[in-house]
Design a protein around this motif. Structure first.
Motif, PDB file in Angstrom:
ATOM      1  N   CYS A  27      82.254 -47.641  -7.721  1.00  0.00           N
ATOM      2  CA  CYS A  27      82.363 -46.907  -6.452  1.00  0.00           C
ATOM      3  C   CYS A  27      82.192 -45.401  -6.625  1.00  0.00           C
ATOM      4  O   CYS A  27      82.249 -44.656  -5.654  1.00  0.00           O
ATOM      5  CB  CYS A  27      83.717 -47.196  -5.804  1.00  0.00           C
ATOM      6  N   ARG A  61      81.725 -39.891   2.005  1.00  0.00           N
ATOM      7  CA  ARG A  61      81.565 -41.253   1.477  1.00  0.00           C
ATOM      8  C   ARG A  61      82.555 -42.174   2.171  1.00  0.00           C
ATOM      9  O   ARG A  61      83.534 -42.616   1.570  1.00  0.00           O
ATOM     10  CB  ARG A  61      81.757 -41.254  -0.034  1.00  0.00           C
ATOM     11  N   GLU A  63      82.609 -45.200   2.853  1.00  0.00           N
ATOM     12  CA  GLU A  63      82.791 -46.547   2.295  1.00  0.00           C
ATOM     13  C   GLU A  63      83.916 -46.612   1.261  1.00  0.00           C
ATOM     14  O   GLU A  63      84.426 -47.694   0.967  1.00  0.00           O
ATOM     15  CB  GLU A  63      81.470 -47.078   1.691  1.00  0.00           C
TER      16      GLU A  63
END
Length: 128
Positions: A27, A61, A63
């Motif tokens: 990630c 970001r 997500e």
């Protein structure tokens, strides 16, 4: 401690810790140990401890925002316990079972905050 993180400590075994670290790498979260480091240096039979301490937000970001920055009490293959940090997605942390009693959680939290532990980076520089 920042609001928004659970006020708990969770125990994780080495395979689960390696999985969480790999997730942080995948990630592109800031706090992880690098591919293969935990497999090489963490005690494979140890229990390690995670304690969320702050909410980390990355608006650019969404997500992976928010995620939790956790203090980590990490046991290495030489038996030394060190302090480290690991960024963990909330769902991944919540999926970890609650297995510790209140006294153990308090003792681990105290060691992380006041235990005079070497950091993982200090240990690594002394043990190339």
């Amino acid at each position: 401690m920042s609001s928004g993180v659970p006020r708990t400590v969770k125990a994780v075994d080495t395979p689960e810790l390696i999985r969480l670290d790999a997730e942080a790498i995948e990630c592109r979260l800031n706090r992880h140990h690098g591919a293969g480091w935990l497999a090489a240096f963490a005690d494979p039979a140890a229990v390690h401890y995670l304690r969320p301490v702050l909410v980390h937000r990355a608006p650019h970001r969404p997500e992976v925002s928010p995620h939790w920055r956790c203090m980590l009490l990490l046991t290495l293959h030489d038996g030394q316990q060190v302090f480290s940090l690991l960024d963990v997605l909330p769902a991944s942390f919540e999926d970890l079972p609650e297995t510790l009693d209140a006294a153990t959680k308090t003792e681990v939290a105290h060691r992380l905050e006041h235990g005079g532990l070497l950091t993982q980076a200090q240990w690594a520089s002394a043990n190339p």
